[in-house]
Design an enzyme around this catalytic site. Sequence first.
Site, PDB file in Angstrom:
ATOM      1  N   ASN A  57       9.581   6.548   6.967  1.00  0.00           N
ATOM      2  CA  ASN A  57       8.558   7.530   6.581  1.00  0.00           C
ATOM      3  C   ASN A  57       7.218   6.862   6.289  1.00  0.00           C
ATOM      4  OD1 ASN A  57      10.400   9.563   6.831  1.00  0.00           O
ATOM      5  ND2 ASN A  57      10.706   9.891   4.657  1.00  0.00           N
ATOM      6  N   CYS A  69      10.727   3.376  -6.352  1.00  0.00           N
ATOM      7  CA  CYS A  69      11.087   4.701  -6.863  1.00  0.00           C
ATOM      8  C   CYS A  69      11.933   4.525  -8.122  1.00  0.00           C
ATOM      9  CB  CYS A  69      11.800   5.542  -5.810  1.00  0.00           C
ATOM     10  SG  CYS A  69      13.273   4.781  -5.112  1.00  0.00           S
ATOM     11  N   ALA A 123      11.113  -1.571   5.820  1.00  0.00           N
ATOM     12  CA  ALA A 123      10.576  -0.392   6.496  1.00  0.00           C
ATOM     13  C   ALA A 123      11.492   0.831   6.588  1.00  0.00           C
ATOM     14  CB  ALA A 123      10.114  -0.772   7.903  1.00  0.00           C
TER      15      ALA A 123
END
Length: 423
Positions: free
Chosen positions: A233, A352, A229
């Site tokens: 965001n 990402c 977490a």
Amino acid sequence: MALPSEAAKSLHEVRSRVASVKTAVYGSTYGNKKQLMSVVCECLKYADILNEIIDCCNLISSDKRFKRNKDLALVVLCRYVFGKGLNGCYSTYKKVIESQKSAIHSAVERVKLRHKVTDLRHAVKEADDSPALPRYLRVNTLVSQISKVISTLTSQGYSHIHPQESSSTEKCVYIDPDIDNLLVLPTNTDLHSSPLLKDGSVVLQDKASCLPAHVLNPSPGSHVIDACAAPGNKTSHLAALLNNTGTITAFELNTKRCRVLENMLKRARVTCCRVENADFTQCDVTQYSNVEYILVDPSCSGSGITSRLNSLTDDQHSSSELRLKKLSSFQSVILKKALSFPRVKRVVYSTCSINCQENEQVVQDVLSQVKKDFTIEKILPSWSHRGDTLDGQFPLGEHCIRASPETTQTIGFFLAMFKRIDS
């Protein structure tokens, strides 16, 4: 604690990969976060050059403070070589730097010769050619509304335009056409000191980073898990989608990052979340029998983050086959854990990273083990940048999505959603 010491502490956390730059800086007790961020970023930018200078002189051994803390030496040297002198909070280091002045200057000249530059700043490699990205603002609907935020921005001189419009002014804002409650502003917009950010009305969050919660789209009142977490965001985005109803269990193993997560959720006025300072992969799934939605955004190589800072904080082995193998192995473990929850309907997996090893290959491997119960749902059909089919070996790659600076004006990103077949 004084700025140089706090900067050295944050610098150490980033360089040792304990924390990201934002996590390190915003987790610091130093009051002026913008000032601290500036110092840390400058040190990271010139870290290789500063280390070369240190290797050419006797700075570390000249002072016991530097012997104990090389990152402090980097901070002080950066200020001396590239900054505005050793005044104010740096004055305590002036004497030792002055005693090494000749050696430092000689080292600087040697480094210039080595890199064939006359200005030391030119020894730093230029940033890549990736396009500059817009600044994205996610409106936190637990605190405000998109109309109110736009009204505040227009009162500050911003022009509210249509996404397809061109604007003659740099100060413009428009509503993103893909993600609800997301605003798009010019690249160099600086809102770090904005009251909108401080009171939790908005969250600085790249568009791609908003995709996981947007795609998971949990039903109000449901039980959701955010498996990895921090910094929070995505967790706060989930809470906004739930309108603070139901329950979010947010797992974070690292204690310091857990505090950052808790502070973020407090600022965002999230009240439906329980933070667990624990390893998600070790949790007892029988204790979460009502969980229907899980977001898995695990540690990854970060190869999709195009900022200059990312390349400077990455070491030469960050994308090596060995590291990618270790990362993908961990990513598979945590994803399989999420899919083992008895009532889970949807699991979103995101990174990402732009590496297939961490993305499509992980999804393909895990799906082969759970295909009796789960399939890969085709998400956002109108999204143009689809996942990789691995030369036809993974046709369901088309059901996944990717993002990139060139195609979506975001950081590099990957996302897939597992859906239970009988749900």
